[in-house]
Scaffold this motif. Structure first.
Motif, PDB file in Angstrom:
ATOM      1  N   VAL A   1       0.854  -1.186   0.000  1.00 27.14           N
ATOM      2  CA  VAL A   1       0.000   0.000   0.000  1.00 27.14           C
ATOM      3  C   VAL A   1       0.890   1.236   0.000  1.00 27.14           C
ATOM      4  O   VAL A   1       1.721   1.416   0.891  1.00 27.14           O
ATOM      5  N   LEU A   2       0.719   2.067  -1.012  1.00 27.55           N
ATOM      6  CA  LEU A   2       1.455   3.332  -1.144  1.00 27.55           C
ATOM      7  C   LEU A   2       0.462   4.464  -0.931  1.00 27.55           C
ATOM      8  O   LEU A   2      -0.488   4.611  -1.693  1.00 27.55           O
ATOM      9  N   TYR A   3       0.643   5.247   0.143  1.00 21.71           N
ATOM     10  CA  TYR A   3      -0.294   6.344   0.376  1.00 21.71           C
ATOM     11  C   TYR A   3       0.368   7.667   0.023  1.00 21.71           C
ATOM     12  O   TYR A   3       1.511   7.925   0.381  1.00 21.71           O
ATOM     13  N   VAL A   4      -0.398   8.470  -0.732  1.00 25.26           N
ATOM     14  CA  VAL A   4       0.176   9.656  -1.365  1.00 25.26           C
ATOM     15  C   VAL A   4      -0.711  10.874  -1.133  1.00 25.26           C
ATOM     16  O   VAL A   4      -1.889  10.754  -0.799  1.00 25.26           O
ATOM     17  N   HIS A   5      -0.114  12.058  -1.353  1.00 23.35           N
ATOM     18  CA  HIS A   5      -0.830  13.315  -1.179  1.00 23.35           C
ATOM     19  C   HIS A   5      -0.771  14.080  -2.502  1.00 23.35           C
ATOM     20  O   HIS A   5      -1.358  13.647  -3.470  1.00 23.35           O
TER      21      HIS A   5
ATOM     22  N   ASP B   1      -4.939  11.004  -0.990  1.00 22.09           N
ATOM     23  CA  ASP B   1      -5.602  11.947  -0.076  1.00 22.09           C
ATOM     24  C   ASP B   1      -6.298  13.014  -0.918  1.00 22.09           C
ATOM     25  O   ASP B   1      -5.764  14.105  -1.130  1.00 22.09           O
ATOM     26  N   GLY B   2      -7.487  12.690  -1.415  1.00 21.10           N
ATOM     27  CA  GLY B   2      -8.196  13.588  -2.315  1.00 21.10           C
ATOM     28  C   GLY B   2      -7.937  13.197  -3.762  1.00 21.10           C
ATOM     29  O   GLY B   2      -7.485  12.085  -4.057  1.00 21.10           O
ATOM     30  N   TYR B   3      -8.203  14.104  -4.671  1.00 20.79           N
ATOM     31  CA  TYR B   3      -8.035  13.814  -6.102  1.00 20.79           C
ATOM     32  C   TYR B   3      -7.212  14.920  -6.755  1.00 20.79           C
ATOM     33  O   TYR B   3      -7.588  16.099  -6.725  1.00 20.79           O
ATOM     34  N   PHE B   4      -6.079  14.514  -7.332  1.00 21.40           N
ATOM     35  CA  PHE B   4      -5.199  15.446  -8.031  1.00 21.40           C
ATOM     36  C   PHE B   4      -4.827  14.805  -9.361  1.00 21.40           C
ATOM     37  O   PHE B   4      -4.261  13.703  -9.401  1.00 21.40           O
ATOM     38  N   GLU B   5      -5.148  15.480 -10.453  1.00 22.45           N
ATOM     39  CA  GLU B   5      -5.055  14.884 -11.781  1.00 22.45           C
ATOM     40  C   GLU B   5      -3.638  14.413 -12.111  1.00 22.45           C
ATOM     41  O   GLU B   5      -3.460  13.326 -12.674  1.00 22.45           O
ATOM     42  N   GLU B   6      -2.628  15.207 -11.780  1.00 23.59           N
ATOM     43  CA  GLU B   6      -1.268  14.802 -12.127  1.00 23.59           C
ATOM     44  C   GLU B   6      -0.844  13.560 -11.352  1.00 23.59           C
ATOM     45  O   GLU B   6      -0.174  12.674 -11.898  1.00 23.59           O
ATOM     46  N   MET B   7      -1.244  13.464 -10.090  1.00 30.17           N
ATOM     47  CA  MET B   7      -0.956  12.260  -9.308  1.00 30.17           C
ATOM     48  C   MET B   7      -1.664  11.052  -9.916  1.00 30.17           C
ATOM     49  O   MET B   7      -1.099   9.957 -10.016  1.00 30.17           O
ATOM     50  N   ASN B   8      -2.883  11.271 -10.337  1.00 29.69           N
ATOM     51  CA  ASN B   8      -3.666  10.199 -10.943  1.00 29.69           C
ATOM     52  C   ASN B   8      -2.997   9.679 -12.213  1.00 29.69           C
ATOM     53  O   ASN B   8      -2.924   8.464 -12.460  1.00 29.69           O
ATOM     54  N   LYS B   9      -2.463  10.583 -13.042  1.00 31.85           N
ATOM     55  CA  LYS B   9      -1.822  10.183 -14.295  1.00 31.85           C
ATOM     56  C   LYS B   9      -0.578   9.334 -14.052  1.00 31.85           C
ATOM     57  O   LYS B   9      -0.308   8.387 -14.790  1.00 31.85           O
ATOM     58  N   VAL B  10       0.192   9.684 -13.015  1.00 29.63           N
ATOM     59  CA  VAL B  10       1.393   8.904 -12.709  1.00 29.63           C
ATOM     60  C   VAL B  10       1.010   7.457 -12.392  1.00 29.63           C
ATOM     61  O   VAL B  10       1.626   6.509 -12.895  1.00 29.63           O
ATOM     62  N   VAL B  11      -0.011   7.285 -11.580  1.00 28.41           N
ATOM     63  CA  VAL B  11      -0.414   5.933 -11.174  1.00 28.41           C
ATOM     64  C   VAL B  11      -1.025   5.172 -12.349  1.00 28.41           C
ATOM     65  O   VAL B  11      -0.781   3.970 -12.517  1.00 28.41           O
ATOM     66  N   GLU B  12      -1.786   5.867 -13.175  1.00 34.53           N
ATOM     67  CA  GLU B  12      -2.388   5.200 -14.325  1.00 34.53           C
ATOM     68  C   GLU B  12      -1.341   4.708 -15.320  1.00 34.53           C
ATOM     69  O   GLU B  12      -1.619   3.839 -16.146  1.00 34.53           O
ATOM     70  N   GLY B  13      -0.125   5.230 -15.233  1.00 27.17           N
ATOM     71  CA  GLY B  13       0.940   4.800 -16.131  1.00 27.17           C
ATOM     72  C   GLY B  13       1.684   3.553 -15.666  1.00 27.17           C
ATOM     73  O   GLY B  13       2.553   3.045 -16.374  1.00 27.17           O
ATOM     74  N   ILE B  14       1.344   3.030 -14.474  1.00 31.70           N
ATOM     75  CA  ILE B  14       2.036   1.849 -13.944  1.00 31.70           C
ATOM     76  C   ILE B  14       1.665   0.608 -14.759  1.00 31.70           C
ATOM     77  O   ILE B  14       0.486   0.322 -14.982  1.00 31.70           O
ATOM     78  N   ARG B  15       2.685  -0.139 -15.181  1.00 23.47           N
ATOM     79  CA  ARG B  15       2.476  -1.359 -15.959  1.00 23.47           C
ATOM     80  C   ARG B  15       3.226  -2.559 -15.381  1.00 23.47           C
ATOM     81  O   ARG B  15       3.165  -3.639 -15.960  1.00 23.47           O
ATOM     82  N   PHE B  16       3.910  -2.387 -14.250  1.00 21.01           N
ATOM     83  CA  PHE B  16       4.779  -3.454 -13.759  1.00 21.01           C
ATOM     84  C   PHE B  16       4.106  -4.398 -12.765  1.00 21.01           C
ATOM     85  O   PHE B  16       4.727  -5.346 -12.278  1.00 21.01           O
TER      86      PHE B  16
END
Length: 435
Positions: A109-113, A142-157
């Motif tokens: 579990v990775l928790y981010v801001h 912790d909430g919704y931030f578009e740039e943070m969301n894009k980083v996670v959506e790019g995970i493929r590993f």
């Protein structure tokens, strides 16, 4: 038929019935006795160690905080928070790429801001971790931030699931748990200003950005252990890391080794850690395992430990400190009745690289890293398992910490925050009984 013949016939009929009734009464007594004995064995088993602790924790929770459950009232959803609740129900991504997870996996579990530069670095380090493809990565926002969301959506590993704290102050700009129009500020007097809020022990009113740190951690813990179909049946350990933790390639394999060794090498240890509790240390490099107080970098524990933490919801939610880790060290862990040790290797498998506070460094130009990179050297020894099963355990029992009587750094005095925290502790238990 004569009277005497009739009487003899009735007498011969009644005698077996009397005998049958006696037998039934005897069997009833035997049955009740056996039932009582079985009940005593059952109750004795309920109190015999961790293996039976999990029999019915939901009912135990109800007994402990019955009054609190009746008063649960989470904030009313706005459009964004409702959307996030729905997103939390989505299945993990990349299931087509990694359809078979290891049965003995340690979930991460990775928790981010809102520090995208940091998140990119930790995601890059995770992509090099040996064994990451056999487990599930959960990213808690912790909430919704578009740039943070894009980083996670790019995970493929690996398989990855995102969850979003729907009651984060960051998505309630005009109402609690964000900033309400009638909120008191700083050291306002609620009576004189006719405003809403209760102060902390130092006379300060709540700061939504500050209280969100503790709220997010507590919401995440309750959600991961009790609110997700991907984890509610998980019987193993879960690893928790933050967006400013650099993870070495051997971290997952080392952790597997530590969790396997823990019952034999350190049966009194509650957890395993990837790094020393002193975040500035890279370890001692001894040929030994280390047992010390639980650190906040790469800590790993199982459901039995979570239940012990969960039963201390009131202690956690009422302690006047906005830091979740200080709250745990000062009031929750000491309430367990004995030292809370964590086992780790003598060389760190994760390091803390953050240079500034949690809600600073959120823009590209102000990120608290050097030119978008972090200067952490990965040696060959950090790429392979460097823990030996034959090692002994060195116990560090006397460590610097908060002294008895420490009352906290404040920032957590508003009664509304206390209640929301308690509601997070009971929300999934209430739902399981109601719906």
């Amino acid at each position: 038929m004569s009277r005497s013949v009739f009487d003899r016939a009735m007498a011969s009929y009644k005698k077996p019935r009397i005998r049958d009734g006696a037998v039934r009464r005897f069997l009833s007594v035997v049955f009740l006795t056996l039932a009582g004995v079985l009940l005593l064995f059952f109750l004795a088993g309920m109190n015999s160690g961790d293996s039976n602790e999990e029999i019915d924790r939901s009912s135990e929770f109800s007994v402990n905080v019955t009054g609190l459950i009746k008063s649960i009232k989470l904030p009313k959803h706005n459009r964004l928070s409702k959307m996030l609740e729905n997103k939390n129900q989505l299945p993990p991504r990349n299931m087509d790429l990694y359809p078979n997870l290891a049965k003995d996996r340690i979930i991460i579990v990775l928790y981010v801001h809102n520090r995208p530069q940091y998140l990119k670095l930790v995601v890059d380090s995770l992509s090099r971790v040996s064994g990451i493809d056999e487990t599930l990565l959960i990213v808690s926002h912790d909430g919704y931030f578009e740039e943070m969301n894009k980083v996670v959506e790019g995970i493929r590993f690996c398989q990855v699931k995102q969850i979003f704290a729907p009651f984060s102050p960051h998505i309630f700009p005009d109402s609690f748990p964000g900033v309400s129009p009638n909120d008191c500020k700083d050291k306002d007097s609620a009576v004189e200003k006719h405003c809403e809020g209760t102060t902390d022990q130092y006379g300060n009113h709540r700061s939504p950005k500050i209280v969100s740190l503790k709220h997010h951690w507590w919401w995440m813990m309750n959600t991961v252990w009790d609110g997700l179909k991907e984890t509610t049946g998980h019987t193993g350990d879960i690893l928790f890391i933050e967006e400013d933790h650099f993870i070495f390639p051997n971290a997952y394999r080392n952790l597997k080794m530590l969790t396997e060794l823990k019952p034999k090498k350190c049966p009194d240890c509650y957890a395993a850690n990837l790094a020393p509790s002193n975040v500035k240390s890279r370890g001692e490099n001894w040929d030994s395992l280390i047992a010390e107080r639980m650190g906040n970098v790469g800590y790993t524990f199982n459901r039995t430990v979570w239940r012990k933490i969960h039963r201390k919801a009131k202690e956690f939610c009422f302690f006047d400190d906005y830091n979740w880790d200080i709250t745990m060290w000062v009031t929750v862990y000491p309430s367990f009745g004995r030292p809370v040790y964590s086992i780790r290797g003598s060389r760190a498998s994760a390091v803390h690289f953050g240079k500034c506070g949690l809600h600073q460094g959120q823009g590209e130009n102000t990120a608290c890293v050097d030119n978008g990179v972090v200067n952490i050297e990965t040696e060959e020894i950090d790429k392979v398992v460097n823990i030996k099963p034959e090692w002994g355990v060195h116990v560090i029992s006397n460590q610097d910490g908060y002294q008895a009587g420490f009352r906290g750094w404040g920032g957590w005095g508003d009664k509304r925050d206390h209640q929301l925290c308690l509601d997070f502790a009971s929300m999934y238990h209430v739902r399981s009984k109601t719906f």
